[in-house]
Design a protein around this motif. Structure first.
Motif, short mmCIF file in Angstrom:
data_model
loop_
_atom_site.label_atom_id
_atom_site.label_comp_id
_atom_site.label_asym_id
_atom_site.label_seq_id
_atom_site.Cartn_x
_atom_site.Cartn_y
_atom_site.Cartn_z
N LEU A 129 -13.35 -1.41 -7.90
CA LEU A 129 -12.37 -1.12 -8.95
C LEU A 129 -11.03 -1.78 -8.64
O LEU A 129 -10.75 -2.16 -7.49
N GLY A 137 -7.37 -2.13 -7.62
CA GLY A 137 -6.53 -1.36 -6.71
C GLY A 137 -7.26 -0.84 -5.48
O GLY A 137 -6.66 -0.22 -4.60
N ALA A 138 -8.56 -1.05 -5.41
CA ALA A 138 -9.33 -0.53 -4.27
C ALA A 138 -8.96 -1.27 -2.99
O ALA A 138 -9.07 -0.73 -1.89
N LYS A 159 -9.61 -5.04 -2.83
CA LYS A 159 -10.49 -6.22 -2.71
C LYS A 159 -9.76 -7.46 -2.23
O LYS A 159 -10.19 -8.13 -1.29
N GLN A 214 -1.73 -13.98 -5.52
CA GLN A 214 -1.77 -12.97 -4.44
C GLN A 214 -2.71 -13.42 -3.33
O GLN A 214 -2.37 -13.36 -2.15
N GLY A 234 -10.62 -0.42 6.35
CA GLY A 234 -9.24 -0.91 6.30
C GLY A 234 -8.33 0.19 6.80
O GLY A 234 -8.42 1.33 6.36
N GLU A 264 -2.12 -2.21 5.56
CA GLU A 264 -1.97 -3.24 4.53
C GLU A 264 -2.03 -4.66 5.06
O GLU A 264 -2.23 -5.60 4.33
N1 LIG Z 1 -2.33 1.52 3.46
C1 LIG Z 1 -3.25 0.67 3.05
N2 LIG Z 1 -3.08 -0.02 1.92
C2 LIG Z 1 -4.03 -0.88 1.53
C3 LIG Z 1 -5.23 -1.07 2.29
N3 LIG Z 1 -5.98 -1.98 1.63
C4 LIG Z 1 -5.27 -2.35 0.52
N4 LIG Z 1 -4.10 -1.69 0.45
C5 LIG Z 1 -3.06 -1.78 -0.60
O1 LIG Z 1 -3.63 -1.39 -1.84
C6 LIG Z 1 -3.04 -2.10 -2.91
C7 LIG Z 1 -4.12 -2.76 -3.76
O2 LIG Z 1 -4.76 -3.76 -3.01
P1 LIG Z 1 -5.45 -5.03 -3.66
O3 LIG Z 1 -6.07 -5.79 -2.55
O4 LIG Z 1 -4.48 -5.76 -4.53
O5 LIG Z 1 -6.56 -4.34 -4.54
P2 LIG Z 1 -7.57 -5.01 -5.58
O6 LIG Z 1 -7.05 -4.69 -6.93
O7 LIG Z 1 -8.88 -4.32 -5.35
O8 LIG Z 1 -7.64 -6.45 -5.31
C8 LIG Z 1 -2.11 -3.10 -2.28
O9 LIG Z 1 -0.80 -2.60 -2.35
C9 LIG Z 1 -2.58 -3.17 -0.85
O10 LIG Z 1 -1.54 -3.51 0.03
C10 LIG Z 1 -5.40 -0.29 3.49
O11 LIG Z 1 -6.41 -0.36 4.22
N5 LIG Z 1 -4.38 0.55 3.82
#
Ligand SMILES: Nc1nc2c(ncn2[C@@H]2O[C@H](COP(=O)(O)OP(=O)(O)O)[C@@H](O)[C@H]2O)c(=O)[nH]1
Ligand SMILES: [Mg+2]
Length: 439
Positions: free
Chosen positions: A107, A109-110, A112, A146, A272, A275
């Motif tokens: 999804l 914000g997960a 990825k 990104q 994970g 960040e």
């Molecule tokens: N604290 C923390 N934040 C994370 C982790 N993985 C991702 N994030 C944060 O979650 C948000 C969404 O991540 P993103 O990779 O853009 O999600 P995507 O929409 O699945 O691609 C970002 O602000 C990341 O920095 C983690 O393991 N720990």
């Protein structure tokens, strides 16, 4: 991470460890409390049911009831079962093609996109593979940038491609990766706010066409029960090979970490924990369970203990260790050192079985000290002279019992044996073996 569930388990265990005997009443009570704690941590109800059946059987089993400290034995069995439950034989990444293709799904914000960069760094560090990042999320223009920015930060190339067809971009990227003899092609895809048919169809089609080595579902651990439901849906509609659980550094409750393998039949492969690109580690059930049960991180405690011993009188200790010539005086000093590290409760887990186990240690360590204090310096220097009548005197003087004195002497002997094994020569082993221990 897992503070909330850890606190609950600490309370439950404190109570059960304190029980001199276990009976139907306190077993039922403990099981009920464990069940509530698991449900509150968002563990999937089917998983809770399964765990409770096993633990219930174990708790009433002979191994627990017949043991000297049934409460502690119970905690240990629960710990082991939970680890067993979360352990999968196929949790390592299977990367056998050149390049190996890793498809990330999940999804919005997960995590990825972040996971893609983390994975590139992880593969470089752990497998010595160079990767290509593929920007196949074409739904949001910002997603491409990104990924590029993250890639630049870790010096990994990002394949942006042209047009809006994820499939075309991915196949081009694989071609490109192959021509450059890269080790891995990591594909970032578009998510949605909720599970929907369009997303599933998209991922399903990509999967069928490119036949990735790994199809990893990225899940946000903080969403607990939702993450588990997403995993069930994905696994049903798109065949995944495992998952990456993100944001374990946040206030995740533990439910997803415990439930995922059992509910999907697919292992959690990576987690994970922050960040930054370096914040990705292999999924280690032992470590996670220790955290969930509030037993601290045993590995780091062992390191901490070592550090304290180091500053103590490291050289002297090492010499003695090599010669296996410690006496009870040294043993007493080591006990005091252990006390400095922190609560006995939290360090008990790092001692070899029988020397600490999961015992309620702070009172025990006090008793051990009392026993050692009641001996004469001569006895501490030459423990082999402590015969039956001396043992009785020491027991009385320390307010303990002869069996406790015997146990301490036995543990000391065991420690010494370990030292001989670790550092002594054959000749020394013989001389220790030849010492006349009245045990
Ligand atoms: N604290 C923390 N934040 C994370 C982790 N993985 C991702 N994030 C944060 O979650 C948000 C969404 O991540 P993103 O990779 O853009 O999600 P995507 O929409 O699945 O691609 C970002 O602000 C990341 O920095 C983690 O393991 N720990
Ligand atoms: Mg993204």
């Amino acid at each position: 991470m897992f503070e909330r569930i850890a606190e609950k388990f600490q309370d439950i265990f404190k109570q059960v460890r304190g029980e001199a005997t276990l009976n139907e009443k306190n077993i039922s009570r403990t099981l009920r409390e464990i069940k509530l704690a698991l449900l509150d941590a968002d563990v999937h109800y089917r998983v809770v049911k399964e765990i409770m059946e096993e633990i219930g059987r174990d708790a009433r089993g002979e191994k627990v009831l017949r043991s000297l400290k049934p409460g502690q034995q119970f905690v240990k069995i629960f710990h082991d079962r939970l680890v067993e439950f979360m352990t999968a034989p196929d949790a390592g990444l299977k990367l056998s093609s050149t390049p190996s293709i890793i498809l990330l799904a999940g999804l919005q914000g997960a995590g990825k996109t972040t996971a893609a960069a983390k994975l590139a760094l992880y593969l470089r560090r752990e497998r010595h593979l160079s990767s290509l990042l593929v920007a196949a999320d074409r739904r949001r223009p910002a997603a491409i940038e990104q990924l590029e920015v993250l890639g630049k930060g870790i010096e990994v190339e990002t394949f942006t491609g042209k047009g809006n067809s994820p499939l075309k971009i991915i196949t081009d990227a694989i071609e490109y990766g192959r021509s450059r003899s890269l080790g891995a092609v990591i594909v970032d895809t578009a998510g949605r706010l909720h599970v929907d048919g369009e997303m599933m169809a998209e991922i399903g089609e990509i999967r069928k066409k490119i036949k990735p080595d790994e199809t990893l579902l990225v899940l946000d651990a903080m969403t607990g029960q939702d993450a588990v439901n997403v995993a069930i849906d994905f696994n049903r509609q798109v065949e995944i090979t495992g998952s990456i659980l993100t944001k374990l550094d946040g206030d995740a409750r533990g439910g997803a970490a415990i439930s995922l393998r059992s509910v999907t039949g697919k292992p959690v492969k990576l987690v994970g924990v922050g960040e930054k690109p370096e914040d990705l580690v292999s999924f280690d059930p032992e470590r996670i369970v220790s955290r969930i049960l509030g037993m601290g991180d045993i590995v780091s405690l062992a390191e901490k203990a070592q550090a304290v011993l180091d500053v103590q009188d490291a050289e002297k200790w090492e010499k003695k260790w090599k010669k296996a010539s410690i006496d009870l005086e040294d043993f007493r000093r080591q006990l005091r050192g252990l006390k400095k590290i922190g609560s006995w409760e939290s360090i008990a887990g790092m001692l070899p079985a029988g020397m600490g186990g999961l015992e309620d240690g702070s009172s025990r360590i006090k008793r051990m000290e009392a026993i050692l204090d009641s001996m004469t310096p001569g006895e501490r220097a030459r423990p082999e002279i402590i015969d039956g009548s001396r043992r009785e005197r020491v027991a009385k003087g320390s307010g303990t019992s002869v069996p406790e004195v015997n146990q301490l002497l036995k543990q000391f002997k065991l420690l010494k044996k370990m030292m001989v094994k670790a550092g002594g020569s054959r000749k020394k082993q013989l001389s220790i073996g030849g010492a006349n221990w009245p045990l």
